[in-house]
Design an enzyme around this catalytic site. Structure first.
Site, short mmCIF file in Angstrom:
data_model
loop_
_atom_site.label_atom_id
_atom_site.label_comp_id
_atom_site.label_asym_id
_atom_site.label_seq_id
_atom_site.Cartn_x
_atom_site.Cartn_y
_atom_site.Cartn_z
N ALA A 171 90.67 64.43 -102.94
CA ALA A 171 90.11 64.52 -103.74
C ALA A 171 89.13 65.06 -104.36
O ALA A 171 88.68 65.73 -103.94
CB ALA A 171 90.84 62.96 -103.93
N ASN A 172 89.43 64.88 -106.09
CA ASN A 172 88.20 64.86 -106.74
C ASN A 172 88.22 64.10 -107.87
O ASN A 172 88.61 63.19 -108.25
CB ASN A 172 88.33 66.80 -106.98
#
Ligand code: C5P
Length: 222
Positions: A29-30
């Site tokens: 994810a970010n």
């Protein structure tokens, strides 16, 4: 019938991060919050547009008056975007993961004597470039974002050409205060004609100003 600068226009916006599955419980994810993309979708709706927002996993509410399609991965985001076309304006504000895990495991990966697993990454589709390079059904205005930490304008100009879009909204994400997840934004509008640098504003104010800019460009294109 709606009134406003984008009345009768269809606007497509991507927003948020993507989550790329590693196994049924883990993701890559970010830190994208979705705030800027969601604010653009909301502002376009207030300007009278028919808006579809394709959002990755975010912790903020769906904007009012907008059709929201919730997705997780980049590949799902691309499918949702293609299903939502045609549009007059397409704004790609999502922080799409550049890579996904080549083969996500069907079952939760276990710790074991073999040591940590090696994750093989493969490149995700570039959603912005895919839409910008369409022949039939290309939106009139294709807008990308560039979050850069150095050589902001040079990188944005290169990105404009590489992606084939009409406008890059570039921001410097290196400075303290944190654009990523933060509430304000300092942006530069980069087109083939040049650069327009805006003063620091809230993401809502940036969204309002961008929507006014889109309306002006669509009006001029008729
Ligand atoms: O190449 P880079 O990721 O810096 O480009 C950023 C722009 O491209 C953003 O507008 C982002 O939404 C879009 N993008 C995309 N699909 C990808 C990667 C980036 O739509 N796989």
């Amino acid at each position: 019938p709606s009134s406003g600068a984008l009345a009768g226009r269809r606007v497509l916006v991507t927003s948020g991060p993507t989550h790329e599955p590693i196994d049924p419980v883990r993701v890559l994810a970010n830190r994208s919050s979705g705030r800027q993309g969601h604010a653009i979708a909301a502002a376009a709706a207030r300007a009278g547009a028919e808006v579809t927002l394709v959002s990755g996993p975010v912790a903020i509410p769906d904007p009012a008056g907008v059709t929201v399609i919730h997705v997780e991965s980049a590949r799902q985001m691309l499918s949702a975007v293609e299903a939502a076309l045609p549009a007059d304006v397409a704004v790609f504000a999502a922080a799409v993961a550049d890579w996904r895990v080549a083969t996500d495991a069907a079952h939760k990966m276990k710790k074991g004597a073999g040591g940590p697993p090696a994750l093989t990454l493969v490149e995700n589709p570039d959603i912005l470039a895919t839409v910008a390079r369409r022949g039939e059904g290309r939106p009139t205005l294709v807008v990308g974002f560039a979050a850069e930490t150095e050589n902001v304008l040079d990188n944005a100009r290169a990105k404009l050409a590489r992606k084939g879009c009409d406008l890059i909204v570039a921001n410097d994400v290196s400075h303290a205060g944190g654009v990523m997840g933060g509430v304000s934004n300092t942006v530069h509008l980069v087109t083939a004609d040049g650069v327009d640098s805006w003063t620091t504003m809230s993401k809502e104010a940036v969204a309002e100003a961008l929507v006014a800019h889109f309306a002006g460009r669509l009006g001029a294109s008729q």
